[in-house]
Design an enzyme around this catalytic site. Structure first.
Site, PDB file in Angstrom:
ATOM      1  N   CYS A 214       0.727   7.132 -13.640  1.00  0.00           N
ATOM      2  CA  CYS A 214       1.156   6.618 -12.328  1.00  0.00           C
ATOM      3  C   CYS A 214       0.090   6.801 -11.248  1.00  0.00           C
ATOM      4  CB  CYS A 214       2.466   7.278 -11.909  1.00  0.00           C
ATOM      5  SG  CYS A 214       3.806   6.861 -13.034  1.00  0.00           S
TER       6      CYS A 214
ATOM      7  N   HIS B  69       3.169   5.908  -4.224  1.00  0.00           N
ATOM      8  CA  HIS B  69       3.644   5.523  -5.554  1.00  0.00           C
ATOM      9  C   HIS B  69       5.173   5.530  -5.521  1.00  0.00           C
ATOM     10  CE1 HIS B  69       4.495   5.311  -9.703  1.00  0.00           C
ATOM     11  NE2 HIS B  69       4.855   6.590  -9.819  1.00  0.00           N
TER      12      HIS B  69
ATOM     13  N   ASN C 118      10.036   2.076 -10.934  1.00  0.00           N
ATOM     14  CA  ASN C 118       8.721   2.713 -10.997  1.00  0.00           C
ATOM     15  C   ASN C 118       7.823   1.873 -11.910  1.00  0.00           C
ATOM     16  OD1 ASN C 118       6.509   4.322 -11.573  1.00  0.00           O
ATOM     17  ND2 ASN C 118       7.691   6.191 -11.938  1.00  0.00           N
TER      18      ASN C 118
HETATM   19  N1  COA Z   1      22.929   8.292 -15.124  1.00  0.00           N
HETATM   20  C1  COA Z   1      23.835   9.263 -14.961  1.00  0.00           C
HETATM   21  N2  COA Z   1      23.556  10.568 -15.100  1.00  0.00           N
HETATM   22  C2  COA Z   1      22.304  10.892 -15.426  1.00  0.00           C
HETATM   23  C3  COA Z   1      21.293   9.929 -15.621  1.00  0.00           C
HETATM   24  C4  COA Z   1      21.665   8.585 -15.474  1.00  0.00           C
HETATM   25  N3  COA Z   1      20.784   7.578 -15.631  1.00  0.00           N
HETATM   26  N4  COA Z   1      20.138  10.549 -15.927  1.00  0.00           N
HETATM   27  C5  COA Z   1      20.407  11.878 -15.930  1.00  0.00           C
HETATM   28  N5  COA Z   1      21.725  12.082 -15.639  1.00  0.00           N
HETATM   29  C6  COA Z   1      22.427  13.346 -15.539  1.00  0.00           C
HETATM   30  C7  COA Z   1      21.789  14.445 -16.363  1.00  0.00           C
HETATM   31  O1  COA Z   1      22.214  14.367 -17.697  1.00  0.00           O
HETATM   32  C8  COA Z   1      22.279  15.673 -15.649  1.00  0.00           C
HETATM   33  O2  COA Z   1      23.595  15.933 -16.076  1.00  0.00           O
HETATM   34  P1  COA Z   1      24.086  17.469 -16.297  1.00  0.00           P
HETATM   35  O3  COA Z   1      23.973  18.095 -14.932  1.00  0.00           O
HETATM   36  O4  COA Z   1      25.484  17.281 -16.795  1.00  0.00           O
HETATM   37  O5  COA Z   1      23.130  18.052 -17.284  1.00  0.00           O
HETATM   38  C9  COA Z   1      22.359  15.246 -14.179  1.00  0.00           C
HETATM   39  O6  COA Z   1      22.368  13.809 -14.196  1.00  0.00           O
HETATM   40  C10 COA Z   1      21.212  15.737 -13.345  1.00  0.00           C
HETATM   41  O7  COA Z   1      19.997  15.510 -14.038  1.00  0.00           O
HETATM   42  P2  COA Z   1      18.601  15.861 -13.420  1.00  0.00           P
HETATM   43  O8  COA Z   1      17.505  15.445 -14.349  1.00  0.00           O
HETATM   44  O9  COA Z   1      18.605  17.279 -12.934  1.00  0.00           O
HETATM   45  O10 COA Z   1      18.637  14.881 -12.139  1.00  0.00           O
HETATM   46  P3  COA Z   1      17.628  14.790 -10.943  1.00  0.00           P
HETATM   47  O11 COA Z   1      18.374  14.918  -9.688  1.00  0.00           O
HETATM   48  O12 COA Z   1      16.404  15.627 -11.134  1.00  0.00           O
HETATM   49  O13 COA Z   1      17.159  13.261 -11.040  1.00  0.00           O
HETATM   50  C11 COA Z   1      15.236  12.009 -11.793  1.00  0.00           C
HETATM   51  C12 COA Z   1      16.487  12.793 -12.192  1.00  0.00           C
HETATM   52  C13 COA Z   1      14.495  11.628 -13.059  1.00  0.00           C
HETATM   53  C14 COA Z   1      15.680  10.773 -11.046  1.00  0.00           C
HETATM   54  C15 COA Z   1      14.336  12.882 -10.891  1.00  0.00           C
HETATM   55  O14 COA Z   1      14.205  14.145 -11.452  1.00  0.00           O
HETATM   56  C16 COA Z   1      12.967  12.310 -10.664  1.00  0.00           C
HETATM   57  O15 COA Z   1      12.794  11.300 -10.021  1.00  0.00           O
HETATM   58  N6  COA Z   1      11.931  13.030 -11.143  1.00  0.00           N
HETATM   59  C17 COA Z   1      10.550  12.765 -10.824  1.00  0.00           C
HETATM   60  C18 COA Z   1      10.017  11.547 -11.429  1.00  0.00           C
HETATM   61  C19 COA Z   1       8.586  11.443 -11.068  1.00  0.00           C
HETATM   62  O16 COA Z   1       8.155  11.687  -9.963  1.00  0.00           O
HETATM   63  N7  COA Z   1       7.754  11.111 -11.983  1.00  0.00           N
HETATM   64  C20 COA Z   1       6.351  11.084 -11.670  1.00  0.00           C
HETATM   65  C21 COA Z   1       5.830   9.761 -11.645  1.00  0.00           C
HETATM   66  S1  COA Z   1       6.296   8.861 -13.053  1.00  0.00           S
END
Ligand code: COA
Length: 328
Positions: free
Chosen positions: A114, A254, A284
């Site tokens: 990214c 980004h 993304n």
């Molecule tokens: N729909 C519904 N629930 C979902 C889901 C989806 N698509 N994806 C994950 N969940 C659930 C998980 O299973 C978890 O459930 P649990 O609490 O029962 O275990 C819950 O949602 C929380 O998951 P978590 O991963 O802690 O969520 P988050 O708030 O961190 O959001 C992202 C997830 C991926 C959106 C976030 O972490 C993110 O954007 N990360 C950074 C990405 C990034 O910057 N990448 C770098 C460039 S690529």
């Protein structure tokens, strides 16, 4: 005045097919509400049929060349930033060079995930500043949809396909790219990775069965490092150039997560009207997200001559980077 490089043209292209959150909710255990609230993404574009990464590159490049007012055969160098090229070898840049008919151009790819566009901009800027090349085409392009595990709700809802391109040319004035900054920390390489298909895990029926040819991400861990790192990065970039946050006309981040973008904007005390956001439409798009957003703000005339514009990215590697531009 020492040479600088200047962006003289921008272009972008996203595939026609739209996949929105409700389409995904029909296939996997997710909801429009969860995706919108946790990421800000409402829809993404995906390639259809045989459309390849270099096809997206070609359309974005043609737009950028037209906006710069130059012909493909005038190009000295083509760089494609991508992690989802047409094939492992040759580079997608070489395939693009042929499609464009840019016979005089050297061509290679850069993979910094990214952060790829910022890494590519750094390389292109240095080639122009050193006087080595006069007309450089830099493209960020991804066909992420082919590398997503459509059964993994934690990743497949996040990414999309698209391409953005810029043309860089030398300038002797005060405008242009003021500075670029690139960093990496490989100790967190497994936070976002695609483990299969390389020499570590060449493709076998087992790697396919184990779903190793898809993007894996430790989302929450990545999120925390991204917020912390980007806040420091943007402030450091301004400081090096002696520019105050209030002087920044446009932040082009980004497009990974709206909450990360908003946290960076808050740290800079920037109103969201001065932040480019398009992840609601495209998700993304990895190395393509910044050049697509840049092309949009240029075409919408949201930046004007002499404006300070900052680009910043964070991604797999881990890698991160920024650039400050005085537009014009
Ligand atoms: N729909 C519904 N629930 C979902 C889901 C989806 N698509 N994806 C994950 N969940 C659930 C998980 O299973 C978890 O459930 P649990 O609490 O029962 O275990 C819950 O949602 C929380 O998951 P978590 O991963 O802690 O969520 P988050 O708030 O961190 O959001 C992202 C997830 C991926 C959106 C976030 O972490 C993110 O954007 N990360 C950074 C990405 C990034 O910057 N990448 C770098 C460039 S690529």
């Amino acid at each position: 005045m020492p040479l600088k490089s200047r962006i003289t043209g921008t272009g972008s292209y996203t595939p026609e097919t739209i996949l929105d959150n409700s389409d995904l909710a029909k296939k996997i255990d997710t909801s429009d509400k969860w995706i919108t609230a946790r990421t800000g993404i409402r829809q993404r574009r995906v390639v259809k049929g045989s459309e390849t990464n270099s096809d997206l590159c070609l359309k974005a490049s043609e737009n950028a060349l037209q906006s710069a007012g130059i012909k493909a055969k005038e190009l000295d160098l083509i760089i494609v930033a991508t992690m989802s090229g047409d094939q492992p070898m040759p580079s997608t840049a070489a395939i693009l060079q042929n499609k464009l008919g840019a016979k005089s151009a050297a061509a290679f790819d850069i993979n910094a995930a990214c952060s790829g566009f910022i890494y590519g901009l750094t390389v292109a800027d240095n080639f122009v500043k050193s006087g080595s090349y006069k007309k450089v085409l830099l493209v960020g392009a991804e066909v992420n949809s082919k590398f997503l595990d459509w059964k993994d709700r934690a990743t497949c809802v996040l990414f999309g396909d698209g391409a953005g391109a810029v043309v860089l040319e030398p300038t002797g004035g005060k405008k242009g790219i003021l500075s670029t900054h690139i960093y990496s920390d490989g100790s967190m390489w497994d936070f976002i990775c695609l483990p299969g298909g390389g020499s570590n895990h060449p493709p076998t029926s087992k790697t396919i069965r184990d779903r190793m040819h898809y993007i894996k991400m430790k989302g929450n861990e990545t999120f925390k490092v991204a917020v912390r790192t980007l806040e420091k990065l943007v402030l450091d970039t301004l400081k090096v150039n002696n520019v105050k946050p209030s002087e920044l006309a446009m932040l082009i981040p980004h497009q990974a997560n709206m909450r990360i973008i908003a946290a960076t904007a808050k740290r800079l005390k920037l109103p969201m009207s001065r932040v480019a956001v398009n992840l609601d439409k495209y998700g993304n798009t990895s190395a393509a997200s910044i050049p697509i957003a840049l092309d949009e703000v240029v075409r919408e005339k949201r930046i004007k001559k002499d404006d300070y514009v900052m680009l910043e990215a964070f991604g797999s590697g881990l890698t991160w980077g920024s650039a400050l531009i005085k537009w014009g």
